[in-house]
Motif scaffolding. Structure first.
Motif, PDB file in Angstrom:
ATOM      1  N   ASN A  85       0.965  -1.028  -0.152  1.00 30.33           N
ATOM      2  CA  ASN A  85      -0.058   0.066  -0.190  1.00 30.33           C
ATOM      3  C   ASN A  85       0.965   1.284  -0.203  1.00 30.33           C
ATOM      4  O   ASN A  85       1.607   1.630   0.841  1.00 30.33           O
ATOM      5  CB  ASN A  85      -0.781   0.147   1.178  1.00 30.33           C
ATOM      6  N   ASP A  86       0.789   2.108  -1.133  1.00 28.86           N
ATOM      7  CA  ASP A  86       1.503   3.309  -1.120  1.00 28.86           C
ATOM      8  C   ASP A  86       1.108   4.363  -0.134  1.00 28.86           C
ATOM      9  O   ASP A  86       1.906   5.078   0.196  1.00 28.86           O
ATOM     10  CB  ASP A  86       1.498   4.027  -2.680  1.00 28.86           C
ATOM     11  N   ASP A  87      -0.049   4.274   0.346  1.00 24.30           N
ATOM     12  CA  ASP A  87      -0.565   5.225   1.471  1.00 24.30           C
ATOM     13  C   ASP A  87      -0.153   4.681   2.527  1.00 24.30           C
ATOM     14  O   ASP A  87      -0.477   3.408   3.075  1.00 24.30           O
ATOM     15  CB  ASP A  87      -2.175   5.352   1.295  1.00 24.30           C
ATOM     16  N   CYS A  88       0.701   5.184   3.455  1.00 20.96           N
ATOM     17  CA  CYS A  88       0.915   4.903   4.694  1.00 20.96           C
ATOM     18  C   CYS A  88      -0.258   4.997   5.914  1.00 20.96           C
ATOM     19  O   CYS A  88      -1.059   5.536   5.712  1.00 20.96           O
ATOM     20  CB  CYS A  88       2.236   5.944   5.439  1.00 20.96           C
ATOM     21  N   VAL A  89      -0.079   4.006   6.741  1.00 20.16           N
ATOM     22  CA  VAL A  89      -0.857   3.589   7.714  1.00 20.16           C
ATOM     23  C   VAL A  89      -1.003   4.506   8.759  1.00 20.16           C
ATOM     24  O   VAL A  89      -1.796   5.077   9.505  1.00 20.16           O
ATOM     25  CB  VAL A  89      -1.021   2.045   8.109  1.00 20.16           C
ATOM     26  N   ALA A  90       0.566   4.983   9.270  1.00 16.70           N
ATOM     27  CA  ALA A  90       0.654   5.754  10.353  1.00 16.70           C
ATOM     28  C   ALA A  90       2.040   6.253  10.054  1.00 16.70           C
ATOM     29  O   ALA A  90       3.027   5.796   9.440  1.00 16.70           O
ATOM     30  CB  ALA A  90       0.961   5.035  11.468  1.00 16.70           C
ATOM     31  N   ALA A  91       2.210   7.549  10.364  1.00 14.81           N
ATOM     32  CA  ALA A  91       3.642   8.428  10.320  1.00 14.81           C
ATOM     33  C   ALA A  91       4.117   8.809  11.581  1.00 14.81           C
ATOM     34  O   ALA A  91       3.216   9.283  12.420  1.00 14.81           O
ATOM     35  CB  ALA A  91       3.385   9.526   9.388  1.00 14.81           C
ATOM     36  N   ALA A  92       5.133   8.168  11.805  1.00 13.77           N
ATOM     37  CA  ALA A  92       6.008   8.437  13.165  1.00 13.77           C
ATOM     38  C   ALA A  92       7.073   9.437  12.907  1.00 13.77           C
ATOM     39  O   ALA A  92       7.435   9.741  11.906  1.00 13.77           O
ATOM     40  CB  ALA A  92       6.249   7.447  13.689  1.00 13.77           C
ATOM     41  N   SER A  93       7.775  10.015  14.058  1.00 10.10           N
ATOM     42  CA  SER A  93       8.808  10.875  13.873  1.00 10.10           C
ATOM     43  C   SER A  93       9.963  10.278  13.271  1.00 10.10           C
ATOM     44  O   SER A  93      10.790  11.076  12.767  1.00 10.10           O
ATOM     45  CB  SER A  93       9.135  11.434  15.222  1.00 10.10           C
ATOM     46  N   ILE A  94      10.113   9.102  13.531  1.00 10.52           N
ATOM     47  CA  ILE A  94      11.586   8.442  12.787  1.00 10.52           C
ATOM     48  C   ILE A  94      11.020   7.552  11.726  1.00 10.52           C
ATOM     49  O   ILE A  94      11.870   7.465  10.886  1.00 10.52           O
ATOM     50  CB  ILE A  94      12.099   7.373  14.231  1.00 10.52           C
ATOM     51  N   GLY A  95       9.941   7.199  11.618  1.00 13.89           N
ATOM     52  CA  GLY A  95       9.620   6.211  10.644  1.00 13.89           C
ATOM     53  C   GLY A  95       8.027   6.225  10.244  1.00 13.89           C
ATOM     54  O   GLY A  95       7.448   6.895  10.808  1.00 13.89           O
ATOM     55  N   GLN A  96       7.779   5.636   8.857  1.00 16.85           N
ATOM     56  CA  GLN A  96       6.271   5.572   8.889  1.00 16.85           C
ATOM     57  C   GLN A  96       5.951   3.838   8.310  1.00 16.85           C
ATOM     58  O   GLN A  96       6.937   3.257   8.075  1.00 16.85           O
ATOM     59  CB  GLN A  96       5.958   6.529   7.686  1.00 16.85           C
ATOM     60  N   VAL A  97       4.750   3.628   8.681  1.00 19.42           N
ATOM     61  CA  VAL A  97       4.198   2.214   8.544  1.00 19.42           C
ATOM     62  C   VAL A  97       3.346   2.110   7.376  1.00 19.42           C
ATOM     63  O   VAL A  97       2.369   2.953   7.000  1.00 19.42           O
ATOM     64  CB  VAL A  97       3.450   1.900   9.659  1.00 19.42           C
TER      65      VAL A  97
END
Length: 558
Positions: free
Chosen positions: A127-139
């Motif tokens: 999935n090109d759209d991320c599920v969650a964006a964090a400060s260090i990485g994204q899911v």
């Protein structure tokens, strides 16, 4: 080296400018960093001087603009209800979700660089759209070629250098703040920054997070309702983590808070069971239990724990003493609380024990009229730790992390249902811990372990003494004395010296008296014996003795 220093200087200027931009310029003035501002920034600083409204909103905006390192720190602060006002916490909680996403092209480049193959060859779906964006990485959600649904966490490109530079700057700023503000010094700000730095550096290594995930997974093996994702090691590196996709919604989602009270109570009870087991039984626990890391499957009635970047650890001894502390709080026993703190913490030699006991007693009396079912356990523990900190008692960082975790879990329980209380839910588990503690087999095991430790210490003492003597003989002995202990050490030296002086004076008197006895026993009289030399000496000795005794008593160090 020069490039690194230039990058740090440029980042310094950027941070200082942003602090001034959001109305915190007085800090820049007071710690002596105004010279780093441009002319334009100085004008903005002068214009905004005195403007302190919307503090929380400006703080959040400042953190967002400062970037990933500060967002992570803001996230850590957002769960510190003991540290910041509620209005600020609400603003900082938004940092959990308001993080700019990384372009998918960068994500795919990182995957190729780390795993050696393009996304299409590794995953059946991605999935090109991320599920969650964090400060260090994204899911991102994905499906492996073998059909398993997974979550892929990918680290932001270049984030490692950015974070390390920011952490170095933060260390410098913490030292400056401690020099300028007493409260920063009292709260050991530089030590706090060091602990946060260690925590963030660990989060940069996804292999460590994968190992943490597997460790916690073994704790709940066979448990029907508490789940931890499986790690897919073939698709995991220091910058990529691939785990099972866990079903469920955020534990504070409306689906859960709108449930009937009986079902909500079951959710909260499951949450409490998960953390009581991790903290007090296993001693290895999820230290970042914000709602986004706790998923609940309403159909299966299962709780899933995810994101093990931050972990707390308690040794068996620390768990025992932490349980003692909780027992003291529940029994409202100040002596038990104080004894537990002495065993758990580093106590300075200059501690005023009676004053510390009085402070603990004050906290105990504050909660004495509150029914056990209404006591906020996390806040009570944090108040005890704050009192200890006020007396310069150094609490282990894992223990402060434990208190933070309890406060967070307690807050989530209240959010699920304000009528539910953590201590009420934890009571059955606490009773079980007490039974296990006083189980004869467990008591025998502890005695045996302590005996083995004592035996080991005894066997190593001769070798250590020999090495110590060798160093003394060779002149290699070094002594490290902290300034806080110097005054107490000098006082003990004075006391010892006064005792020696007193003893020598007594010896001198004894010799004179012995001389008088011997002289009398001979009984012969001469010209010299007619002079009362012994009596004169005795009088002088008594006067000197009394003078020394008066000086010692007056010094108060006898």
């Amino acid at each position: 080296m020069i490039t690194s220093r230039l990058r740090q200087l440029n980042r310094y200027r950027e941070i200082v400018s942003l602090i001034a931009k959001y109305g915190y310029g007085y800090i820049i003035e007071e710690i002596g960093l105004r010279h780093l501002l441009t002319t334009k920034d100085k004008v903005i600083l002068d214009f905004k001087e005195g403007n302190v409204k919307d503090y929380g909103s400006r703080l959040r905006s400042l953190i967002e603009e400062l970037g990933p390192t500060f967002i992570k720190i803001g996230q850590l602060l957002s769960i510190r209800s003991d540290f910041l006002p509620a209005e600020m916490l609400l603003e900082l909680e938004d940092l959990q979700d308001r993080v700019a996403t990384v372009p998918i092209s960068e994500i795919k480049e990182t995957i190729i660089r780390e795993l050696g193959y393009p996304v299409e060859e590794i995953f059946q779906e991605f999935n090109d759209d991320c599920v969650a964006a964090a400060s260090i990485g994204q899911v991102h959600s994905a499906v492996l070629k073998t059909g398993e649904k997974v979550m892929v966490k990918v680290q932001r490109s270049g984030i490692h250098k950015v974070i390390l530079t920011d952490l170095e700057i933060l260390k410098d700023l913490s030292v400056l703040l401690e020099k300028r503000y007493k409260i920063a010094k009292d709260y050991h700000l530089s030590a706090v920054v060091n602990e946060i730095s260690k925590s963030i550096k660990k989060e940069l290594d996804y292999m460590q997070e994968a190992r943490n995930t597997e460790t916690v997974k073994t704790q709940f093996e066979g448990h029907n309702r508490i789940k931890v994702p499986t790690v897919y090691w073939d698709y995991t590196t220091s910058k990529i983590l691939t785990i099972d996709a866990m079903p469920g919604v955020k534990i504070t989602d409306r689906q859960i808070t709108s449930m009937p009270i009986e079902r909500k109570s079951k959710v909260a009870d499951l949450l409490v069971e998960a953390f009581v087991r991790q903290i007090f039984v296993e001693g290895f626990f999820h230290a970042d239990p914000h709602p986004g890391n706790l998923l609940y499957d309403c159909d299966r009635e299962e709780l899933a724990l995810i994101d093990f970047g931050q972990i707390g650890r308690l040794t068996a001894r620390m768990r025992f003493d932490a349980t003692t502390l909780l027992i003291g709080l529940m029994k409202e026993d100040s002596s038990t609380i104080v004894k537990a703190i002495y065993r758990l913490a580093e106590v300075p030699p200059t501690l005023d024990e009676s004053q510390f006991y009085d402070d603990i007693e004050r906290i105990r009396k504050k909660y004495i009229h509150i029914p056990l079912g209404e006591l906020n356990l996390g806040i009570a523990v944090q108040e005890v730790f704050s009192a200890a900190q006020h007396h310069n008692i150094i609490i282990n960082s894992d223990l402060t992390m434990t208190a933070k975790t309890l406060i967070t879990v307690e807050g989530i329980v209240k959010e699920i249902d304000p009528e539910i209380n953590l201590l009420t839910l934890a009571k059955p588990y606490g009773e079980k811990l007490l039974i296990d503690r006083y189980n004869p087999a467990n008591m025998g095991k502890r005695i045996l372990e302590n005996a083995e430790t004592f035996s080991d210490s005894l066997t190593t003492i001769p070798g250590r003494m020999e090495r110590l003597i060798d160093k003394l003989v060779e002149g290699e002995m070094k002594v490290d004395i902290r300034l806080l202990e110097m005054k107490e050490l000098l006082r003990k030296f004075d006391r010892s010296a006064n005792l020696v002086s007193f003893s020598l004076s007594l010896v001198a008197l004894s010799i004179i008296l012995l001389g008088m006895i011997i002289g009398k026993s001979f009984g012969e009289e001469t010209f010299l014996t007619k002079i009362p030399i012994i009596e004169i000496g005795l009088a002088v000795a008594v006067v000197m003795f009394l003078r020394i005794l008066y000086s010692i008593i007056r010094s108060g160090r006898f």
